[in-house]
Write a protein that holds these residues in place. Structure first.
Motif, PDB file in Angstrom:
ATOM      1  N   LYS A  19      -1.016  13.830   3.600  1.00 56.69           N
ATOM      2  CA  LYS A  19      -1.626  13.142   4.747  1.00 56.69           C
ATOM      3  C   LYS A  19      -2.270  11.838   4.293  1.00 56.69           C
ATOM      4  CE  LYS A  19      -4.402  15.709   7.193  1.00 56.69           C
ATOM      5  NZ  LYS A  19      -5.289  16.780   7.666  1.00 56.69           N
ATOM      6  N   ALA A  20      -3.009  11.887   3.197  1.00 55.01           N
ATOM      7  CA  ALA A  20      -3.672  10.685   2.684  1.00 55.01           C
ATOM      8  C   ALA A  20      -2.647   9.624   2.287  1.00 55.01           C
ATOM      9  CB  ALA A  20      -4.557  11.048   1.486  1.00 55.01           C
ATOM     10  N   PHE A  21      -1.537  10.043   1.684  1.00 52.84           N
ATOM     11  CA  PHE A  21      -0.476   9.109   1.298  1.00 52.84           C
ATOM     12  C   PHE A  21       0.030   8.350   2.519  1.00 52.84           C
ATOM     13  CE2 PHE A  21       4.098   8.256   0.912  1.00 52.84           C
ATOM     14  CZ  PHE A  21       4.143   7.477  -0.238  1.00 52.84           C
ATOM     15  N   GLY A  26      -0.505   3.127   6.551  1.00 52.73           N
ATOM     16  CA  GLY A  26      -0.873   2.579   7.855  1.00 52.73           C
ATOM     17  C   GLY A  26      -0.530   3.483   9.026  1.00 52.73           C
ATOM     18  N   TYR A  27      -0.041   4.687   8.744  1.00 55.61           N
ATOM     19  CA  TYR A  27       0.307   5.618   9.814  1.00 55.61           C
ATOM     20  C   TYR A  27      -0.890   6.499  10.153  1.00 55.61           C
ATOM     21  CZ  TYR A  27       5.026   4.187   8.539  1.00 55.61           C
ATOM     22  OH  TYR A  27       6.150   3.460   8.266  1.00 55.61           O
ATOM     23  N   SER A  28      -0.889   7.031  11.376  1.00 52.00           N
ATOM     24  CA  SER A  28      -1.973   7.916  11.786  1.00 52.00           C
ATOM     25  C   SER A  28      -1.468   9.358  11.863  1.00 52.00           C
ATOM     26  CB  SER A  28      -2.534   7.486  13.143  1.00 52.00           C
ATOM     27  OG  SER A  28      -1.531   7.587  14.145  1.00 52.00           O
ATOM     28  N   ILE A  29      -2.410  10.279  11.910  1.00 51.24           N
ATOM     29  CA  ILE A  29      -2.108  11.701  12.053  1.00 51.24           C
ATOM     30  C   ILE A  29      -2.489  12.109  13.473  1.00 51.24           C
ATOM     31  CG2 ILE A  29      -2.581  14.034  11.204  1.00 51.24           C
ATOM     32  CD1 ILE A  29      -1.265  12.189   9.073  1.00 51.24           C
ATOM     33  N   ASN A  30      -1.557  12.732  14.187  1.00 53.03           N
ATOM     34  CA  ASN A  30      -1.827  13.214  15.543  1.00 53.03           C
ATOM     35  C   ASN A  30      -2.442  14.609  15.432  1.00 53.03           C
ATOM     36  OD1 ASN A  30      -1.758  14.392  18.088  1.00 53.03           O
ATOM     37  ND2 ASN A  30       0.145  13.391  18.662  1.00 53.03           N
ATOM     38  N   PRO A  31      -3.743  14.754  15.717  1.00 57.10           N
ATOM     39  CA  PRO A  31      -4.400  16.051  15.563  1.00 57.10           C
ATOM     40  C   PRO A  31      -3.875  17.115  16.535  1.00 57.10           C
ATOM     41  CG  PRO A  31      -5.887  14.477  16.578  1.00 57.10           C
ATOM     42  CD  PRO A  31      -4.651  13.714  16.178  1.00 57.10           C
ATOM     43  N   GLN A  32      -3.289  16.689  17.637  1.00 59.33           N
ATOM     44  CA  GLN A  32      -2.762  17.638  18.623  1.00 59.33           C
ATOM     45  C   GLN A  32      -1.652  18.502  18.017  1.00 59.33           C
ATOM     46  OE1 GLN A  32      -1.232  15.741  22.146  1.00 59.33           O
ATOM     47  NE2 GLN A  32      -0.768  17.670  23.165  1.00 59.33           N
ATOM     48  N   CYS A  40       1.160  15.968  11.794  1.00 55.80           N
ATOM     49  CA  CYS A  40       2.112  15.117  12.490  1.00 55.80           C
ATOM     50  C   CYS A  40       1.791  13.659  12.189  1.00 55.80           C
ATOM     51  CB  CYS A  40       2.052  15.381  13.994  1.00 55.80           C
ATOM     52  SG  CYS A  40       3.161  14.334  14.953  1.00 55.80           S
ATOM     53  N   VAL A  41       2.642  13.004  11.392  1.00 53.40           N
ATOM     54  CA  VAL A  41       2.474  11.598  11.053  1.00 53.40           C
ATOM     55  C   VAL A  41       3.157  10.764  12.134  1.00 53.40           C
ATOM     56  CG1 VAL A  41       2.941   9.799   9.351  1.00 53.40           C
ATOM     57  CG2 VAL A  41       2.475  12.141   8.592  1.00 53.40           C
ATOM     58  N   VAL A  42       2.399   9.878  12.765  1.00 50.22           N
ATOM     59  CA  VAL A  42       2.931   9.022  13.823  1.00 50.22           C
ATOM     60  C   VAL A  42       3.444   7.739  13.184  1.00 50.22           C
ATOM     61  CG1 VAL A  42       2.421   7.824  15.978  1.00 50.22           C
ATOM     62  CG2 VAL A  42       1.286  10.006  15.463  1.00 50.22           C
ATOM     63  N   ILE A  43       4.769   7.586  13.172  1.00 50.67           N
ATOM     64  CA  ILE A  43       5.391   6.393  12.605  1.00 50.67           C
ATOM     65  C   ILE A  43       5.583   5.342  13.690  1.00 50.67           C
ATOM     66  CG2 ILE A  43       7.492   5.518  11.488  1.00 50.67           C
ATOM     67  CD1 ILE A  43       7.586   8.249  10.003  1.00 50.67           C
ATOM     68  N   SER A  44       5.964   5.781  14.879  1.00 52.68           N
ATOM     69  CA  SER A  44       6.089   4.903  16.041  1.00 52.68           C
ATOM     70  C   SER A  44       5.950   5.761  17.289  1.00 52.68           C
ATOM     71  CB  SER A  44       7.442   4.173  16.043  1.00 52.68           C
ATOM     72  OG  SER A  44       8.482   5.034  16.464  1.00 52.68           O
ATOM     73  N   GLU A  83      10.571  -5.209  10.811  1.00 50.69           N
ATOM     74  CA  GLU A  83      10.735  -6.408  11.632  1.00 50.69           C
ATOM     75  C   GLU A  83      10.987  -7.663  10.798  1.00 50.69           C
ATOM     76  OE1 GLU A  83       6.258  -7.794  12.701  1.00 50.69           O
ATOM     77  OE2 GLU A  83       6.896  -5.896  13.591  1.00 50.69           O
ATOM     78  N   SER A  84      10.784  -7.575   9.477  1.00 50.10           N
ATOM     79  CA  SER A  84      11.030  -8.720   8.598  1.00 50.10           C
ATOM     80  C   SER A  84      11.170  -8.227   7.163  1.00 50.10           C
ATOM     81  CB  SER A  84       9.874  -9.723   8.681  1.00 50.10           C
ATOM     82  OG  SER A  84       8.691  -9.152   8.144  1.00 50.10           O
ATOM     83  N   ARG A  85      11.671  -9.106   6.298  1.00 53.66           N
ATOM     84  CA  ARG A  85      11.730  -8.789   4.867  1.00 53.66           C
ATOM     85  C   ARG A  85      10.325  -8.513   4.346  1.00 53.66           C
ATOM     86  NH1 ARG A  85      16.260 -11.146   1.586  1.00 53.66           N
ATOM     87  NH2 ARG A  85      14.721 -11.107  -0.074  1.00 53.66           N
ATOM     88  N   ALA A  86       9.380  -9.338   4.786  1.00 53.10           N
ATOM     89  CA  ALA A  86       7.999  -9.182   4.327  1.00 53.10           C
ATOM     90  C   ALA A  86       7.438  -7.821   4.720  1.00 53.10           C
ATOM     91  CB  ALA A  86       7.128 -10.303   4.891  1.00 53.10           C
ATOM     92  N   LYS A  87       7.759  -7.349   5.929  1.00 57.34           N
ATOM     93  CA  LYS A  87       7.273  -6.028   6.367  1.00 57.34           C
ATOM     94  C   LYS A  87       7.928  -4.911   5.562  1.00 57.34           C
ATOM     95  CE  LYS A  87       4.286  -6.998   9.606  1.00 57.34           C
ATOM     96  NZ  LYS A  87       2.882  -6.633   9.483  1.00 57.34           N
ATOM     97  N   ALA A  88       9.202  -5.088   5.199  1.00 61.22           N
ATOM     98  CA  ALA A  88       9.874  -4.099   4.348  1.00 61.22           C
ATOM     99  C   ALA A  88       9.163  -4.019   2.995  1.00 61.22           C
ATOM    100  CB  ALA A  88      11.349  -4.447   4.173  1.00 61.22           C
ATOM    101  N   ASP A  89       8.871  -5.179   2.430  1.00 61.44           N
ATOM    102  CA  ASP A  89       8.144  -5.213   1.155  1.00 61.44           C
ATOM    103  C   ASP A  89       6.746  -4.619   1.297  1.00 61.44           C
ATOM    104  OD1 ASP A  89      10.123  -6.339  -0.475  1.00 61.44           O
ATOM    105  OD2 ASP A  89       9.517  -8.389   0.023  1.00 61.44           O
ATOM    106  N   GLU A  90       6.070  -4.934   2.392  1.00 64.68           N
ATOM    107  CA  GLU A  90       4.709  -4.448   2.623  1.00 64.68           C
ATOM    108  C   GLU A  90       4.662  -2.921   2.632  1.00 64.68           C
ATOM    109  OE1 GLU A  90       1.947  -4.531   6.503  1.00 64.68           O
ATOM    110  OE2 GLU A  90       2.493  -6.529   5.782  1.00 64.68           O
ATOM    111  N   LEU A  91       5.587  -2.291   3.344  1.00 66.10           N
ATOM    112  CA  LEU A  91       5.594  -0.821   3.414  1.00 66.10           C
ATOM    113  C   LEU A  91       5.943  -0.214   2.060  1.00 66.10           C
ATOM    114  CD1 LEU A  91       5.246   1.757   5.041  1.00 66.10           C
ATOM    115  CD2 LEU A  91       7.643   1.557   5.706  1.00 66.10           C
TER     116      LEU A  91
END
Length: 140
Positions: A19-21, A26-32, A40-44, A83-91
């Protein structure tokens, strides 16, 4: 018609560490849809990773069927768009900084760029960007 969703179920050895990873990415955990055996890791809005303790994961599979050790065998490649090369690198960089490991070398085909990483349990994730003009033109 509501958009179709995907829930990728992944066995994990240490639920809290996993979960911490993913939160560090930048993803959240859905407590429901989370408890002491699952998160439950919310990616989108339509993509979720269900992190399940190995015992919980096994309860969803056929009796006696072994759970793959993703650090020793590739059971699936999970690919996300960026959405971009930079976002791919960021993740990918965030995953490495959070304790993940490189899964393979970056791929750069000019019109398409991708990075990959393995999470704490060895699950192979890919993140790629494709030039929208190239995609619209049907370049393969």
């Amino acid at each position: 018609m509501a958009p179709q969703m995907i829930f990728v179920n992944l066995p994990v050895k240490d639920l809290d560490a996993s979960k911490a990873f993913y939160e560090k990415l930048g993803y959240s955990i859905n407590p429901q849809f989370s408890d002491e055996t699952a998160a439950c890791v919310v990616i989108s809005d339509t993509i979720f990773a269900m992190l399940l303790t190995e015992e919980k994961f096994a309860s969803f599979t056929a009796p006696g069927k072994a759970i793959s050790d993703a650090t020793k065998a590739t059971e699936v490649l999970i690919t996300l768009s960026a959405e971009s090369r930079a976002k791919a690198d960021e993740l990918a960089d965030a995953a490495l900084a959070a304790g993940g490991s490189p899964a393979k070398e970056p791929m750069d085909m000019g019109f398409m760029y991708g990075r990959s990483f393995a999470d704490l349990d060895g699950h192979h994730w890919e993140v790629f960007w494709m030039d929208p003009a190239a995609a619209a033109g049907g370049q393969a």
